[in-house]
Enzyme design. Structure first.
Site, PDB file in Angstrom:
ATOM      1  N   ARG A   1       0.832  -1.216   0.000  1.00  0.00           N
ATOM      2  CA  ARG A   1       0.000   0.000   0.000  1.00  0.00           C
ATOM      3  C   ARG A   1       0.862   1.260   0.000  1.00  0.00           C
ATOM      4  O   ARG A   1       0.483   2.267  -0.596  1.00  0.00           O
ATOM      5  CB  ARG A   1      -0.926  -0.003   1.216  1.00  0.00           C
ATOM      6  CG  ARG A   1      -2.029  -1.017   1.030  1.00  0.00           C
ATOM      7  CD  ARG A   1      -3.075  -0.882   2.084  1.00  0.00           C
ATOM      8  NE  ARG A   1      -4.270  -1.563   1.647  1.00  0.00           N
ATOM      9  CZ  ARG A   1      -5.159  -2.124   2.449  1.00  0.00           C
ATOM     10  NH1 ARG A   1      -4.987  -2.070   3.752  1.00  0.00           N
ATOM     11  NH2 ARG A   1      -6.216  -2.719   1.966  1.00  0.00           N
TER      12      ARG A   1
ATOM     13  N   GLY B   1      -9.083  -7.641  -1.044  1.00  0.00           N
ATOM     14  CA  GLY B   1      -9.361  -8.585   0.037  1.00  0.00           C
ATOM     15  C   GLY B   1      -8.739  -9.952  -0.164  1.00  0.00           C
ATOM     16  O   GLY B   1      -7.577 -10.070  -0.586  1.00  0.00           O
TER      17      GLY B   1
ATOM     18  N   GLY C   1     -13.565  -3.530   0.339  1.00  0.00           N
ATOM     19  CA  GLY C   1     -14.917  -2.983   0.544  1.00  0.00           C
ATOM     20  C   GLY C   1     -15.281  -1.982  -0.540  1.00  0.00           C
ATOM     21  O   GLY C   1     -16.398  -1.996  -1.069  1.00  0.00           O
TER      22      GLY C   1
ATOM     23  N   LYS D   1     -20.594 -15.227   2.607  1.00  0.00           N
ATOM     24  CA  LYS D   1     -22.047 -15.034   2.711  1.00  0.00           C
ATOM     25  C   LYS D   1     -22.701 -14.471   1.458  1.00  0.00           C
ATOM     26  O   LYS D   1     -22.169 -13.560   0.834  1.00  0.00           O
ATOM     27  CB  LYS D   1     -22.321 -14.050   3.842  1.00  0.00           C
ATOM     28  CG  LYS D   1     -21.990 -14.583   5.207  1.00  0.00           C
ATOM     29  CD  LYS D   1     -22.399 -13.512   6.158  1.00  0.00           C
ATOM     30  CE  LYS D   1     -22.129 -13.860   7.587  1.00  0.00           C
ATOM     31  NZ  LYS D   1     -22.268 -12.653   8.395  1.00  0.00           N
TER      32      LYS D   1
HETATM   33  P1  AMP Z   1     -15.668 -12.862   2.380  1.00  0.00           P
HETATM   34  O1  AMP Z   1     -15.066 -12.081   3.497  1.00  0.00           O
HETATM   35  O2  AMP Z   1     -17.148 -12.825   2.332  1.00  0.00           O
HETATM   36  O3  AMP Z   1     -15.028 -12.582   1.040  1.00  0.00           O
HETATM   37  O4  AMP Z   1     -15.378 -14.381   2.707  1.00  0.00           O
HETATM   38  C1  AMP Z   1     -14.089 -14.902   2.788  1.00  0.00           C
HETATM   39  C2  AMP Z   1     -14.114 -16.097   3.665  1.00  0.00           C
HETATM   40  O5  AMP Z   1     -15.029 -17.045   3.129  1.00  0.00           O
HETATM   41  C3  AMP Z   1     -12.772 -16.785   3.745  1.00  0.00           C
HETATM   42  O6  AMP Z   1     -12.288 -16.669   5.059  1.00  0.00           O
HETATM   43  C4  AMP Z   1     -13.097 -18.237   3.400  1.00  0.00           C
HETATM   44  O7  AMP Z   1     -12.463 -19.163   4.248  1.00  0.00           O
HETATM   45  C5  AMP Z   1     -14.600 -18.295   3.577  1.00  0.00           C
HETATM   46  N1  AMP Z   1     -15.172 -19.385   2.803  1.00  0.00           N
HETATM   47  C6  AMP Z   1     -15.011 -19.660   1.514  1.00  0.00           C
HETATM   48  N2  AMP Z   1     -15.646 -20.787   1.169  1.00  0.00           N
HETATM   49  C7  AMP Z   1     -16.240 -21.257   2.290  1.00  0.00           C
HETATM   50  C8  AMP Z   1     -17.030 -22.404   2.581  1.00  0.00           C
HETATM   51  N3  AMP Z   1     -17.339 -23.291   1.637  1.00  0.00           N
HETATM   52  N4  AMP Z   1     -17.469 -22.572   3.844  1.00  0.00           N
HETATM   53  C9  AMP Z   1     -17.152 -21.674   4.795  1.00  0.00           C
HETATM   54  N5  AMP Z   1     -16.393 -20.563   4.584  1.00  0.00           N
HETATM   55  C10 AMP Z   1     -15.952 -20.355   3.346  1.00  0.00           C
END
Ligand code: AMP
Length: 402
Positions: free
Chosen positions: A37, A354, A377, A200
């Protein structure tokens, strides 16, 4: 772009206040573990110095919650900046961020001088876009340059607030982010494929809805895929599920059909007994997830299918890992997709910050990607089609009547 850029403004003999994103990771001893960064902000800083400006740098670091906290001091950043710029950086260590001494020092600056202020989030007003801090910061300079894409989705004193008091422009880093991502969305080379993963569905609804109006293909993976698989009527065992989003997932699947967008879901999945690396795991078809197993990655057939789509795409946008990539046994889907994107050298490839950016850097293929966003974000909100307040607040280009 209708916003003023560095090249639109005359910076000679001006004091330029630059909002950077120096929110770098630190280890327990306060050492910077990744300086990307800071390195990314150098083109703007060096351009200003070369063109006769003095530069006052401002940034936040971490979440000190409006209170001074030595753990989040920008001192390590000032040392790194000295090293990278090869010149002295005046570090104003005061927890007040701006006070009379800082003002006096700023007044005495000559072209070519560099000053760094303390963490703006040591002040309560910062994250509330408080006027007092915005006025104090703007009193130090003649022009404001916003080069912090990572906070552009937030309206804070150090980006939006200052812009109301000073003529402003975007820095090279922000300019690049909005040009590349803006063009990819407004005027994409087709087919445009979006790959969406992460934990999610709820975090990605707005992105999916916006991309359903723009993309040709949407590839879904990660934890959120299981809510979609459930929406198709299959059992998903102990996989991640957002029960209250199943109906919405159904609607999104139908909307994709209506809009003629190909929405892909994993056809097979790596299932595991427990949420840890050392556990029993194997691949099953997505419609046959055993009741006491959970899906933690996309399977081989899905990797092949998704890679095929990626190979035939001219624009690729990726946000979110396709599995629990932090655990080696469930990182294959994410790594394979990253490699597929990197090997399509003819396509414009954009990684939305991210975790996906971390995955790309970890396997060392960052140089094969057209653009890796510096803001997780912020890039997500950009993909949602939202106006980012930090960019919106920057002065518009002056239209000259001929
Ligand atoms: P996000 O912050 O929404 O981009 O989510 C990233 C996180 O999603 C990472 O820490 C991954 O380990 C988690 N992730 C990805 N695939 C899965 C899965 N099948 N089950 C649970 N967590 C997951």
């Amino acid at each position: 772009m209708n916003k003023q850029t560095l090249k639109d403004i005359d910076v000679r003999n001006k004091k330029v206040l630059v909002r950077c994103d120096f929110n770098v990771p630190l280890d327990n001893d306060g050492n910077i573990t990744d300086d990307i960064r800071i390195v990314s902000s150098l083109p703007t800083i060096n351009y200003l110095l070369k063109n006769g400006a003095s530069v006052i740098l401002i940034s936040h670091l971490g979440r000190p919650k409006g209170e001074p906290n030595p753990k989040y001091s920008l001192l390590p950043v000032s040392k790194k900046l000295c090293e990278l710029l090869g010149k002295k950086v005046i570090f104003e260590e005061t927890d007040e961020v701006v006070n009379d001494k800082v003002k006096e020092d700023a007044d005495k600056m000559n072209p070519g001088d560099v000053m760094l202020l303390q963490n703006t989030r040591f002040r309560k007003e910062e994250t509330k876009n408080g006027d007092k801090l915005a006025m104090e910061l703007s009193s130090l300079g003649d022009i404001f340059v916003n080069d912090a894409f990572g906070t552009a989705h937030r309206a804070h004193s150090s980006n939006v607030g200052v812009s109301t008091y000073l003529p402003s422009a975007v820095g090279f880093l922000v300019e690049k982010e909005i040009e590349i991502m803006g063009n990819a969305l407004a005027n994409p080379k087709r087919p445009l494929t979006a790959i969406l993963g992460g934990a999610k569905v709820s975090d990605k609804i707005a992105v999916i809805e916006n991309l359903l109006n723009i993309a040709d293909n949407i590839l879904i993976g990660g934890g959120m895929a299981y809510t979609f698989i459930k929406a198709q009527g299959y059992e998903i065992g102990k996989s991640m599920l957002e029960k209250d989003k199943v109906d919405l997932a159904k609607k999104l699947i139908n909307k994709a059909i209506e809009k003629n967008v190909k929405l892909y879901l994993p056809i097979d999945t790596v299932v595991a007994k427990e949420f840890k690396n050392e556990t029993e795991f194997y691949i099953v078809e997505s419609d046959s997830i055993p009741i006491d197993f959970m899906g933690l990655d996309i399977g081989e057939k899905t990797i092949d299918l998704y890679c095929d789509v990626i190979r035939n795409s001219k624009t690729i946008i990726w946000n979110g890992p396709l599995g629990v990539f932090e655990m080696d046994n469930f990182a294959k889907g994410t790594n394979s997709i990253a490699n597929c994107i990197a090997s399509n050298e003819k396509a414009i490839s954009i990684i939305g910050g991210g975790d996906s950016a971390a995955a790309v850097e970890k396997i060392g293929i960052g140089d094969k990607i057209t653009h890796i966003s510096t803001g997780g974000g912020a890039s997500l909100e950009f993909l949602e089609g939202q106006i980012l307040p930090g960019i919106d607040a920057v002065s518009n280009k002056i239209r000259r009547l001929i």
